[in-house]
Design a protein around this motif. Sequence first.
Motif, PDB file in Angstrom:
ATOM      1  N   LEU A 145      44.541  34.984  39.288  1.00 44.58           N
ATOM      2  CA  LEU A 145      44.926  36.379  39.531  1.00 44.58           C
ATOM      3  C   LEU A 145      45.800  36.474  40.777  1.00 44.58           C
ATOM      4  O   LEU A 145      45.379  36.915  41.843  1.00 44.58           O
ATOM      5  CB  LEU A 145      43.663  37.243  39.646  1.00 44.58           C
ATOM      6  CG  LEU A 145      42.764  37.190  38.407  1.00 44.58           C
ATOM      7  CD1 LEU A 145      41.461  37.933  38.645  1.00 44.58           C
ATOM      8  CD2 LEU A 145      43.488  37.745  37.178  1.00 44.58           C
ATOM      9  N   ARG A 159      46.663  45.457  52.218  1.00 44.43           N
ATOM     10  CA  ARG A 159      46.831  44.177  51.533  1.00 44.43           C
ATOM     11  C   ARG A 159      48.196  43.546  51.766  1.00 44.43           C
ATOM     12  O   ARG A 159      48.588  42.622  51.053  1.00 44.43           O
ATOM     13  CB  ARG A 159      46.579  44.342  50.039  1.00 44.43           C
ATOM     14  CG  ARG A 159      45.165  44.713  49.701  1.00 44.43           C
ATOM     15  CD  ARG A 159      44.925  44.812  48.210  1.00 44.43           C
ATOM     16  NE  ARG A 159      44.606  43.509  47.612  1.00 44.43           N
ATOM     17  CZ  ARG A 159      44.189  43.369  46.357  1.00 44.43           C
ATOM     18  NH1 ARG A 159      44.079  44.442  45.577  1.00 44.43           N
ATOM     19  NH2 ARG A 159      43.893  42.182  45.857  1.00 44.43           N
ATOM     20  N   HIS A 193      50.459  43.782  41.859  1.00 46.48           N
ATOM     21  CA  HIS A 193      49.810  44.701  40.911  1.00 46.48           C
ATOM     22  C   HIS A 193      50.925  45.599  40.403  1.00 46.48           C
ATOM     23  O   HIS A 193      51.484  46.374  41.182  1.00 46.48           O
ATOM     24  CB  HIS A 193      48.773  45.537  41.638  1.00 46.48           C
ATOM     25  CG  HIS A 193      47.759  44.718  42.353  1.00 46.48           C
ATOM     26  ND1 HIS A 193      47.940  44.231  43.639  1.00 46.48           N
ATOM     27  CD2 HIS A 193      46.555  44.256  41.970  1.00 46.48           C
ATOM     28  CE1 HIS A 193      46.879  43.536  44.006  1.00 46.48           C
ATOM     29  NE2 HIS A 193      46.005  43.530  43.014  1.00 46.48           N
ATOM     30  N   TRP A 272      40.612  45.374  37.898  1.00 46.73           N
ATOM     31  CA  TRP A 272      39.163  45.493  37.631  1.00 46.73           C
ATOM     32  C   TRP A 272      38.706  46.929  37.917  1.00 46.73           C
ATOM     33  O   TRP A 272      38.735  47.384  39.049  1.00 46.73           O
ATOM     34  CB  TRP A 272      38.409  44.481  38.483  1.00 46.73           C
ATOM     35  CG  TRP A 272      38.180  43.170  37.794  1.00 46.73           C
ATOM     36  CD1 TRP A 272      36.981  42.563  37.541  1.00 46.73           C
ATOM     37  CD2 TRP A 272      39.168  42.288  37.249  1.00 46.73           C
ATOM     38  NE1 TRP A 272      37.143  41.357  36.907  1.00 46.73           N
ATOM     39  CE2 TRP A 272      38.485  41.165  36.683  1.00 46.73           C
ATOM     40  CE3 TRP A 272      40.554  42.300  37.152  1.00 46.73           C
ATOM     41  CZ2 TRP A 272      39.141  40.104  36.053  1.00 46.73           C
ATOM     42  CZ3 TRP A 272      41.212  41.247  36.519  1.00 46.73           C
ATOM     43  CH2 TRP A 272      40.520  40.164  35.979  1.00 46.73           C
TER      44      TRP A 272
HETATM   45  C1  GLC Z   1      40.403  43.723  42.692  1.00 49.06           C
HETATM   46  C2  GLC Z   1      41.876  43.605  43.066  1.00 49.06           C
HETATM   47  C3  GLC Z   1      42.595  42.569  42.260  1.00 49.06           C
HETATM   48  C4  GLC Z   1      41.625  41.450  41.913  1.00 49.06           C
HETATM   49  C5  GLC Z   1      40.610  42.026  40.947  1.00 49.06           C
HETATM   50  C6  GLC Z   1      39.525  41.014  40.597  1.00 49.06           C
HETATM   51  O1  GLC Z   1      39.969  45.042  42.811  1.00 49.06           O
HETATM   52  O2  GLC Z   1      42.646  44.803  43.080  1.00 49.06           O
HETATM   53  O3  GLC Z   1      43.702  42.092  43.028  1.00 49.06           O
HETATM   54  O4  GLC Z   1      42.309  40.345  41.329  1.00 49.06           O
HETATM   55  O5  GLC Z   1      40.012  43.226  41.416  1.00 49.06           O
HETATM   56  O6  GLC Z   1      38.754  40.731  41.720  1.00 49.06           O
END
Ligand code: GLC
Length: 753
Positions: A145, A159, A193, A272
């Motif tokens: 991710l 971030r 994102h 998520w």
């Molecule tokens: C988080 C983040 C994302 C991350 C995902 C899984 O809230 O926004 O960057 O990869 O959820 O943890």
Amino acid sequence: MKFISLLYKGGFIAIALTGAMAPLPLPAAVPVYLNDEKNIEERIEDALSRMTLEEKIGIIHAQSKFSAPGVPRLGIPELWCTDGPMGVRPEVLWDEWEQAQWTNDSCTAFPSLTALAATWNPEMAYLYGKSIGEEARFRNKSVLLGPGINVYRTPLNGRNFEYMGEDPYLIARMAVPYVKGVQSNGVAACVKHFALNNNEINRHTSNPIVDDRTLYEIYLPSFKAAATEGEAWSFMGGYNLFRGEHASYNPILMNDILKGEWNWDGAVISDWGAVHDTESAVKGGLDMEFGSWTNGLTNGRSNAYDNYWLATPYLEGIRSGRYSEDELDDKVRRVLRLTFRTAMNRQRPWGSMVSDEHKQACREIGEEGIVLLRNENNILPVDASKVKKIAVVGENAIKMMTVGGGSSSLKAAYEITPLEGLRNRFGKDIEITYSRGYVGDTTTSYNGVVTGQNLADSRTPEELRAEAVKAAREADMVIFIGGLNKSDHQDAEDSDRYSMELPYGQDALISALREANPNMVVVNISGTGVAMPWANKVPGIIQAWYLGNETGNALASVISGDTNPSGKLPYTYYASLDQVGAHKMGEYPGHPSIDNLGNEVMDMPYNEGIFVGYRFTDKNKLRPTFPFGHGLSYTDFAYGDVFVPKVMKKDASAIEVTVPVTNTGDRKGKEIIQLYVRDIKSSVERPVKELKGFSKVELEPGQTEQVTFKLGRDAFSYFDADRHEWVMEPGDFEILVGASAGDIRSKATFRAE
Ligand code: GLC
């Protein structure tokens, strides 16, 4: 043996005669697939034709915190995702955010992506992606991710440390090789994102209001490069809204632009907890739903997977005829393609974890990413023949930073702190004392990962400061190591900073130390720009980032001069928020509103438009503390006259620019030559200059290199929103070549026919 063989054959004959179990007719030729793209498309159609409706629904949403079920009946394996952009997250429990306490999932914590961007070295980006991809592969993860590539619009964004700065061209040039490196392991990058997730405050309700020209010139280019040049196999949608819909299933972003204009064949994964209803998710181009019923970080309803918006509600919607299976089949094709490229790719290498190569990569990237901002009287590198005692002051000299900051938090196999690195490097040559100076954040754990440190300290601020000032007075040199620390509101997910000022009284302490001893270097460890009111008083300033496992060694290598620093700022180092377009013209964090679905949102007009970063400070003739692209070396570089042909013919697709650069100092060094372009007269307002090329060259003392750039018409074009296309207007253009946005060394003009 013979008897057994007869019995065996006999058995078959008996069966054949009685027909009790006629041997199955083998297909004429059982295809042996070699995972090339053509065969993948055949395999997708074959698998799709065999799947039941329930299996199609099952494959497009999570079954656990970070996995989706595949189709066991057809031998299609589960698809496992893992954070994050700087290292492979420790294993978590099936349905928890907490780590699972495995004993074999400690990782290499690589430097933050801002540090990678500060190298301005695409080779480092490929090395980074390949290395982190090897660790994800070794952990049997199919989707990493990352990278995070959102534009640095405000220094307050929590971030920024996970991203690659303010300039779309630089981000794009660094994101593409990172993606290719990750995917060389048969692990999918998941570019995030997408799009306009430029702040953490109100991250689930922010509603950026952005015109098309700004969107296409500033916020889309890096994502487009990752999709079309990097050929990323997956994208992650953001939490925020855009023009009335959440980014993770935004029909404009996902259907019209990503899958339409860019003709992208990957899979869109939600952030998520970013999905909020079925119809929008079905129609808005989302392919996989993760983390629903959670806030994406810390809490959530357990085992809610059948209630996911693309689970039972979608299944019932298809059964009732509300939805056709057309969208579903497209989602399933994309998820199968992602699976065949990764989990079912038998050519995948095996990966590796915390290897010597990864340690070396971590250190090299860190050393190349460190930025020497100021070096008056050549106070650096430290001359061990003259300096016999150094007073190191500051909490960041001892605080481990690989734990914390949100979903990118890691369980690092080890972490060398700055103090350890300095003591390792200077050994007995230099006495190094340590004073904490202030108490900032004493947190030592995140998601169940603990650093093992005890940062508790009962002393008063006055006692801490007095100790530090005394130590400074008694030393030949002071190295203050402070900054931010990935605790809430200090470079952390889901929490923006409240201001640009350094926390915990650091500014006052720095001034007091400077008074006690003018031989002072400040090492600022942070992932975003901070105010430096003392910048003209302190002879040495280093911008060090969160550098991961090898932090102390990389920092000591630069301070000692073993490494000649070559990093340059990937964003403007503003003196205050008054110099930031998002705060002076734009809205941040926006104002309450009700969207077209009746939801309470925070409208956030990006009134500054394309004037982000140096584009804004140039336009308004503002002088930041340090300009975009700034970074010093222990040697010097001279730039000759840039050469560009006088005319770019109408039928010419590109123009070639050359500039001689010489190392005029006495030691080898790397220089990042930056090329900016300016449209001298245009029908629309355009920035004073825009970065459209850079080259990092290593030169021996006295060596000159002719640095060449080839610029296509896109380098001179602006996005015409009305025509929805890029336009290069005929006329005069200026080429500006320099060592930073604030240090142009040579210019030349040409006429475009
Ligand atoms: C988080 C983040 C994302 C991350 C995902 C899984 O809230 O926004 O960057 O990869 O959820 O943890």
